[in-house]
Design a protein around this motif. Structure first.
Motif, PDB file in Angstrom:
ATOM      1  N   ARG A   1     -16.609 -42.647 -26.809  1.00  0.00           N
ATOM      2  CA  ARG A   1     -15.531 -43.480 -26.239  1.00  0.00           C
ATOM      3  C   ARG A   1     -14.330 -42.622 -25.845  1.00  0.00           C
ATOM      4  O   ARG A   1     -13.753 -42.796 -24.768  1.00  0.00           O
ATOM      5  CB  ARG A   1     -15.131 -44.534 -27.275  1.00  0.00           C
ATOM      6  CG  ARG A   1     -14.115 -45.523 -26.792  1.00  0.00           C
ATOM      7  CD  ARG A   1     -14.008 -46.648 -27.796  1.00  0.00           C
ATOM      8  NE  ARG A   1     -12.694 -47.218 -27.796  1.00  0.00           N
ATOM      9  CZ  ARG A   1     -12.205 -47.966 -28.759  1.00  0.00           C
ATOM     10  NH1 ARG A   1     -12.927 -48.242 -29.822  1.00  0.00           N
ATOM     11  NH2 ARG A   1     -11.003 -48.458 -28.676  1.00  0.00           N
ATOM     12  N   ILE A   2     -13.987 -41.677 -26.712  1.00  0.00           N
ATOM     13  CA  ILE A   2     -12.874 -40.770 -26.414  1.00  0.00           C
ATOM     14  C   ILE A   2     -13.225 -39.908 -25.198  1.00  0.00           C
ATOM     15  O   ILE A   2     -12.413 -39.718 -24.290  1.00  0.00           O
ATOM     16  CB  ILE A   2     -12.548 -39.894 -27.637  1.00  0.00           C
ATOM     17  CG1 ILE A   2     -11.948 -40.760 -28.753  1.00  0.00           C
ATOM     18  CG2 ILE A   2     -11.605 -38.749 -27.266  1.00  0.00           C
ATOM     19  CD1 ILE A   2     -11.871 -40.083 -30.106  1.00  0.00           C
TER      20      ILE A   2
ATOM     21  N   THR B   1      -8.061 -40.406 -32.824  1.00  0.00           N
ATOM     22  CA  THR B   1      -7.005 -40.368 -31.805  1.00  0.00           C
ATOM     23  C   THR B   1      -5.606 -40.331 -32.407  1.00  0.00           C
ATOM     24  O   THR B   1      -4.658 -39.980 -31.718  1.00  0.00           O
ATOM     25  CB  THR B   1      -7.110 -41.554 -30.824  1.00  0.00           C
ATOM     26  OG1 THR B   1      -7.050 -42.785 -31.553  1.00  0.00           O
ATOM     27  CG2 THR B   1      -8.392 -41.468 -30.011  1.00  0.00           C
TER      28      THR B   1
ATOM     29  N   TYR C   1     -12.448 -44.205 -34.094  1.00  0.00           N
ATOM     30  CA  TYR C   1     -11.667 -43.955 -32.881  1.00  0.00           C
ATOM     31  C   TYR C   1     -10.177 -43.860 -33.229  1.00  0.00           C
ATOM     32  O   TYR C   1      -9.489 -42.922 -32.805  1.00  0.00           O
ATOM     33  CB  TYR C   1     -11.905 -45.074 -31.859  1.00  0.00           C
ATOM     34  CG  TYR C   1     -11.055 -44.953 -30.625  1.00  0.00           C
ATOM     35  CD1 TYR C   1     -11.463 -44.161 -29.560  1.00  0.00           C
ATOM     36  CD2 TYR C   1      -9.840 -45.623 -30.526  1.00  0.00           C
ATOM     37  CE1 TYR C   1     -10.686 -44.043 -28.417  1.00  0.00           C
ATOM     38  CE2 TYR C   1      -9.049 -45.506 -29.402  1.00  0.00           C
ATOM     39  CZ  TYR C   1      -9.466 -44.713 -28.350  1.00  0.00           C
ATOM     40  OH  TYR C   1      -8.675 -44.588 -27.233  1.00  0.00           O
ATOM     41  N   GLN C   2      -9.701 -44.799 -34.006  1.00  0.00           N
ATOM     42  CA  GLN C   2      -8.290 -44.814 -34.406  1.00  0.00           C
ATOM     43  C   GLN C   2      -7.935 -43.567 -35.216  1.00  0.00           C
ATOM     44  O   GLN C   2      -6.904 -42.943 -35.001  1.00  0.00           O
ATOM     45  CB  GLN C   2      -7.984 -46.082 -35.212  1.00  0.00           C
ATOM     46  CG  GLN C   2      -6.544 -46.207 -35.653  1.00  0.00           C
ATOM     47  CD  GLN C   2      -5.571 -46.251 -34.496  1.00  0.00           C
ATOM     48  OE1 GLN C   2      -5.854 -46.819 -33.453  1.00  0.00           O
ATOM     49  NE2 GLN C   2      -4.423 -45.636 -34.657  1.00  0.00           N
TER      50      GLN C   2
ATOM     51  N   ASN D   1     -11.030 -34.955 -22.046  1.00  0.00           N
ATOM     52  CA  ASN D   1     -11.590 -35.420 -23.317  1.00  0.00           C
ATOM     53  C   ASN D   1     -13.102 -35.203 -23.372  1.00  0.00           C
ATOM     54  O   ASN D   1     -13.648 -34.900 -24.434  1.00  0.00           O
ATOM     55  CB  ASN D   1     -11.254 -36.884 -23.563  1.00  0.00           C
ATOM     56  CG  ASN D   1      -9.828 -37.074 -24.043  1.00  0.00           C
ATOM     57  OD1 ASN D   1      -9.118 -36.110 -24.319  1.00  0.00           O
ATOM     58  ND2 ASN D   1      -9.407 -38.315 -24.139  1.00  0.00           N
TER      59      ASN D   1
ATOM     60  N   ARG E   1     -15.119 -40.532 -22.715  1.00  0.00           N
ATOM     61  CA  ARG E   1     -15.159 -41.296 -21.457  1.00  0.00           C
ATOM     62  C   ARG E   1     -13.759 -41.578 -20.898  1.00  0.00           C
ATOM     63  O   ARG E   1     -13.633 -42.053 -19.770  1.00  0.00           O
ATOM     64  CB  ARG E   1     -15.901 -42.611 -21.676  1.00  0.00           C
ATOM     65  CG  ARG E   1     -17.386 -42.402 -21.810  1.00  0.00           C
ATOM     66  CD  ARG E   1     -18.140 -43.697 -21.827  1.00  0.00           C
ATOM     67  NE  ARG E   1     -19.569 -43.432 -21.838  1.00  0.00           N
ATOM     68  CZ  ARG E   1     -20.449 -44.137 -22.504  1.00  0.00           C
ATOM     69  NH1 ARG E   1     -20.065 -45.186 -23.211  1.00  0.00           N
ATOM     70  NH2 ARG E   1     -21.716 -43.811 -22.476  1.00  0.00           N
ATOM     71  N   GLN E   2     -12.735 -41.274 -21.653  1.00  0.00           N
ATOM     72  CA  GLN E   2     -11.380 -41.561 -21.186  1.00  0.00           C
ATOM     73  C   GLN E   2     -10.904 -40.606 -20.103  1.00  0.00           C
ATOM     74  O   GLN E   2     -10.093 -40.975 -19.266  1.00  0.00           O
ATOM     75  CB  GLN E   2     -10.400 -41.540 -22.363  1.00  0.00           C
ATOM     76  CG  GLN E   2     -10.615 -42.678 -23.318  1.00  0.00           C
ATOM     77  CD  GLN E   2      -9.690 -42.610 -24.521  1.00  0.00           C
ATOM     78  OE1 GLN E   2      -9.261 -41.536 -24.929  1.00  0.00           O
ATOM     79  NE2 GLN E   2      -9.396 -43.767 -25.084  1.00  0.00           N
ATOM     80  N   SER E   3     -11.388 -39.374 -20.129  1.00  0.00           N
ATOM     81  CA  SER E   3     -10.964 -38.401 -19.119  1.00  0.00           C
ATOM     82  C   SER E   3     -11.917 -37.209 -19.122  1.00  0.00           C
ATOM     83  O   SER E   3     -12.664 -37.005 -20.085  1.00  0.00           O
ATOM     84  CB  SER E   3      -9.537 -37.909 -19.403  1.00  0.00           C
ATOM     85  OG  SER E   3      -9.519 -37.114 -20.575  1.00  0.00           O
ATOM     86  N   ARG E   4     -11.864 -36.432 -18.077  1.00  0.00           N
ATOM     87  CA  ARG E   4     -12.695 -35.217 -18.013  1.00  0.00           C
ATOM     88  C   ARG E   4     -12.275 -34.224 -19.094  1.00  0.00           C
ATOM     89  O   ARG E   4     -13.115 -33.540 -19.672  1.00  0.00           O
ATOM     90  CB  ARG E   4     -12.607 -34.584 -16.637  1.00  0.00           C
ATOM     91  CG  ARG E   4     -13.365 -35.361 -15.613  1.00  0.00           C
ATOM     92  CD  ARG E   4     -13.544 -34.563 -14.349  1.00  0.00           C
ATOM     93  NE  ARG E   4     -14.435 -35.313 -13.482  1.00  0.00           N
ATOM     94  CZ  ARG E   4     -14.314 -35.369 -12.192  1.00  0.00           C
ATOM     95  NH1 ARG E   4     -13.348 -34.712 -11.595  1.00  0.00           N
ATOM     96  NH2 ARG E   4     -15.162 -36.070 -11.474  1.00  0.00           N
TER      97      ARG E   4
ATOM     98  N   VAL F   1     -16.686 -39.926 -15.385  1.00  0.00           N
ATOM     99  CA  VAL F   1     -15.301 -39.952 -15.861  1.00  0.00           C
ATOM    100  C   VAL F   1     -14.368 -39.647 -14.718  1.00  0.00           C
ATOM    101  O   VAL F   1     -14.576 -38.836 -13.903  1.00  0.00           O
ATOM    102  CB  VAL F   1     -15.087 -38.938 -17.009  1.00  0.00           C
ATOM    103  CG1 VAL F   1     -13.662 -38.961 -17.473  1.00  0.00           C
ATOM    104  CG2 VAL F   1     -16.024 -39.218 -18.153  1.00  0.00           C
TER     105      VAL F   1
ATOM    106  N   ASP G   1     -14.478 -48.454 -34.056  1.00  0.00           N
ATOM    107  CA  ASP G   1     -13.045 -48.588 -33.761  1.00  0.00           C
ATOM    108  C   ASP G   1     -12.190 -47.864 -34.799  1.00  0.00           C
ATOM    109  O   ASP G   1     -11.173 -47.260 -34.455  1.00  0.00           O
ATOM    110  CB  ASP G   1     -12.633 -50.060 -33.689  1.00  0.00           C
ATOM    111  CG  ASP G   1     -13.163 -50.761 -32.456  1.00  0.00           C
ATOM    112  OD1 ASP G   1     -13.526 -50.075 -31.471  1.00  0.00           O
ATOM    113  OD2 ASP G   1     -13.230 -52.010 -32.474  1.00  0.00           O
TER     114      ASP G   1
END
Length: 158
Positions: A135-136, A95, A91-92, A143, A138-141, A158, A88
Protein backbone atom coordinates in the motif's frame (compact mmCIF):
# COMPACT_ATOMS: atom_id res chain seq x y z
CA UNK A 1 -28.69 -0.89 42.27
CA UNK A 2 -27.50 -3.80 44.40
CA UNK A 3 -29.26 -2.30 47.39
CA UNK A 4 -32.46 -2.54 45.35
CA UNK A 5 -31.86 -6.20 44.52
CA UNK A 6 -30.79 -5.50 40.93
CA UNK A 7 -27.46 -7.35 40.81
CA UNK A 8 -27.62 -8.00 37.07
CA UNK A 9 -28.25 -4.34 36.29
CA UNK A 10 -25.49 -3.29 38.68
CA UNK A 11 -23.03 -5.63 36.94
CA UNK A 12 -24.16 -4.35 33.55
CA UNK A 13 -23.62 -0.74 34.60
CA UNK A 14 -20.14 -1.59 35.85
CA UNK A 15 -19.25 -3.18 32.51
CA UNK A 16 -20.67 -0.23 30.56
CA UNK A 17 -18.63 2.17 32.69
CA UNK A 18 -15.46 0.12 32.13
CA UNK A 19 -16.10 -0.10 28.40
CA UNK A 20 -16.67 3.66 28.10
CA UNK A 21 -13.57 4.63 30.11
CA UNK A 22 -11.17 1.77 29.31
CA UNK A 23 -8.66 3.98 27.50
CA UNK A 24 -8.21 6.48 30.31
CA UNK A 25 -4.88 6.03 32.04
CA UNK A 26 -5.20 5.32 35.78
CA UNK A 27 -8.99 5.56 35.89
CA UNK A 28 -9.30 2.11 37.49
CA UNK A 29 -6.59 2.59 40.13
CA UNK A 30 -8.76 2.61 43.25
CA UNK A 31 -5.73 3.14 45.49
CA UNK A 32 -5.31 6.64 44.04
CA UNK A 33 -8.99 7.51 44.37
CA UNK A 34 -9.49 9.90 47.32
CA UNK A 35 -12.76 8.24 48.37
CA UNK A 36 -11.63 4.64 47.93
CA UNK A 37 -12.81 3.78 51.45
CA UNK A 38 -16.36 4.50 50.28
CA UNK A 39 -16.20 1.83 47.56
CA UNK A 40 -17.53 -1.37 49.06
CA UNK A 41 -19.05 -3.16 46.07
CA UNK A 42 -16.93 -6.30 45.64
CA UNK A 43 -17.69 -6.49 41.92
CA UNK A 44 -16.52 -2.89 41.35
CA UNK A 45 -13.33 -3.54 43.30
CA UNK A 46 -12.65 -6.82 41.48
CA UNK A 47 -13.28 -5.44 37.97
CA UNK A 48 -11.34 -2.25 38.61
CA UNK A 49 -8.35 -4.30 39.83
CA UNK A 50 -8.53 -6.44 36.68
CA UNK A 51 -8.68 -3.40 34.40
CA UNK A 52 -5.93 -1.59 36.31
CA UNK A 53 -3.68 -4.65 35.96
CA UNK A 54 -4.49 -4.87 32.26
CA UNK A 55 -3.49 -1.21 31.81
CA UNK A 56 -0.23 -1.67 33.70
CA UNK A 57 0.65 -4.71 31.60
CA UNK A 58 -0.18 -3.06 28.27
CA UNK A 59 2.69 -2.97 25.82
CA UNK A 60 2.17 -1.08 22.59
CA UNK A 61 2.83 -2.80 19.27
CA UNK A 62 5.63 -0.28 18.66
CA UNK A 63 7.28 -1.31 21.93
CA UNK A 64 6.99 -4.97 20.97
CA UNK A 65 8.51 -4.39 17.53
CA UNK A 66 11.33 -2.30 19.01
CA UNK A 67 12.06 -4.97 21.63
CA UNK A 68 12.47 -7.62 18.91
CA UNK A 69 15.06 -5.69 16.90
CA UNK A 70 18.35 -7.59 16.99
CA UNK A 71 16.87 -10.62 18.74
CA UNK A 72 16.41 -14.12 17.43
CA UNK A 73 13.44 -14.92 19.62
CA UNK A 74 10.07 -13.69 20.78
CA UNK A 75 7.48 -14.53 23.38
CA UNK A 76 3.98 -15.79 22.80
CA UNK A 77 2.64 -12.45 24.04
CA UNK A 78 4.74 -10.70 21.36
CA UNK A 79 3.11 -12.90 18.72
CA UNK A 80 -0.36 -12.28 20.18
CA UNK A 81 0.10 -8.52 20.12
CA UNK A 82 1.56 -8.37 16.61
CA UNK A 83 -0.89 -10.87 15.11
CA UNK A 84 -3.78 -8.74 16.36
CA UNK A 85 -2.63 -5.90 14.09
CA UNK A 86 -4.40 -5.31 10.80
CA UNK A 87 -2.85 -4.13 7.56
CA UNK A 88 -4.10 -0.64 8.46
CA UNK A 89 -2.33 -0.87 11.84
CA UNK A 90 0.99 -1.79 10.19
CA UNK A 91 0.47 0.96 7.62
CA UNK A 92 -0.05 3.48 10.43
CA UNK A 93 3.01 2.22 12.33
CA UNK A 94 5.28 2.27 9.28
CA UNK A 95 4.14 5.67 8.01
CA UNK A 96 4.29 7.32 11.42
CA UNK A 97 7.93 6.37 11.92
CA UNK A 98 11.05 7.89 10.48
CA UNK A 99 14.68 7.44 11.26
CA UNK A 100 17.22 4.68 11.23
CA UNK A 101 15.08 2.26 13.24
CA UNK A 102 12.33 1.99 10.60
CA UNK A 103 14.19 -0.55 8.46
CA UNK A 104 14.81 -2.73 11.50
CA UNK A 105 11.16 -2.51 12.47
CA UNK A 106 10.04 -3.60 9.01
CA UNK A 107 12.55 -6.47 9.05
CA UNK A 108 11.19 -7.64 12.41
CA UNK A 109 7.66 -7.77 11.01
CA UNK A 110 8.69 -9.56 7.82
CA UNK A 111 10.96 -12.13 9.50
CA UNK A 112 8.09 -14.50 10.25
CA UNK A 113 7.64 -15.19 6.52
CA UNK A 114 11.10 -16.77 6.50
CA UNK A 115 10.24 -19.34 9.18
CA UNK A 116 9.81 -22.82 7.71
CA UNK A 117 7.08 -23.99 10.08
CA UNK A 118 5.56 -20.61 10.90
CA UNK A 119 2.31 -20.63 12.85
CA UNK A 120 -0.82 -19.05 11.38
CA UNK A 121 -0.34 -16.04 13.63
CA UNK A 122 3.27 -15.59 12.53
CA UNK A 123 2.20 -15.79 8.89
CA UNK A 124 -0.53 -13.23 9.60
CA UNK A 125 2.04 -10.79 10.99
CA UNK A 126 4.22 -10.98 7.87
CA UNK A 127 1.25 -10.95 5.49
CA UNK A 128 -0.33 -7.87 7.06
CA UNK A 129 3.03 -6.07 7.22
CA UNK A 130 3.67 -6.95 3.56
CA UNK A 131 0.23 -5.69 2.51
CA UNK A 132 0.94 -2.42 4.34
CA UNK A 133 4.24 -2.06 2.47
CA UNK A 134 2.50 -2.73 -0.86
CA UNK A 135 0.00 0.00 0.00
CA UNK A 136 2.84 2.37 0.86
CA UNK A 137 4.68 1.44 -2.35
CA UNK A 138 1.65 2.21 -4.49
CA UNK A 139 1.54 5.79 -3.24
CA UNK A 140 4.46 6.98 -5.36
CA UNK A 141 7.41 5.81 -7.43
CA UNK A 142 9.73 6.91 -4.65
CA UNK A 143 7.86 4.76 -2.13
CA UNK A 144 7.89 1.87 -4.61
CA UNK A 145 11.68 2.11 -4.64
CA UNK A 146 11.79 2.34 -0.86
CA UNK A 147 9.78 -0.83 -0.29
CA UNK A 148 11.66 -2.73 -3.01
CA UNK A 149 14.52 -3.30 -0.59
CA UNK A 150 12.15 -5.60 1.35
CA UNK A 151 11.36 -7.63 -1.75
CA UNK A 152 8.12 -5.76 -2.46
CA UNK A 153 7.66 -5.26 -6.21
CA UNK A 154 5.19 -2.62 -7.34
CA UNK A 155 4.14 -2.63 -10.98
CA UNK A 156 4.69 0.55 -12.99
CA UNK A 157 1.11 1.74 -12.43
CA UNK A 158 2.34 4.26 -9.83
Amino acid sequence: MRDLGEDEKANEIIEIYIQQRKDEEGIFDIANYPFSDDINDKRVIERFKQENTRHKNYISPEEVIDSLVGKNGWSQSDIEILSSLTTDDFYQIFTSQNGDHLSSWVDVCLQFARIVNASEKQKMISNNATEALVRIGRQSRLNARRVSKYGIRIKDDV
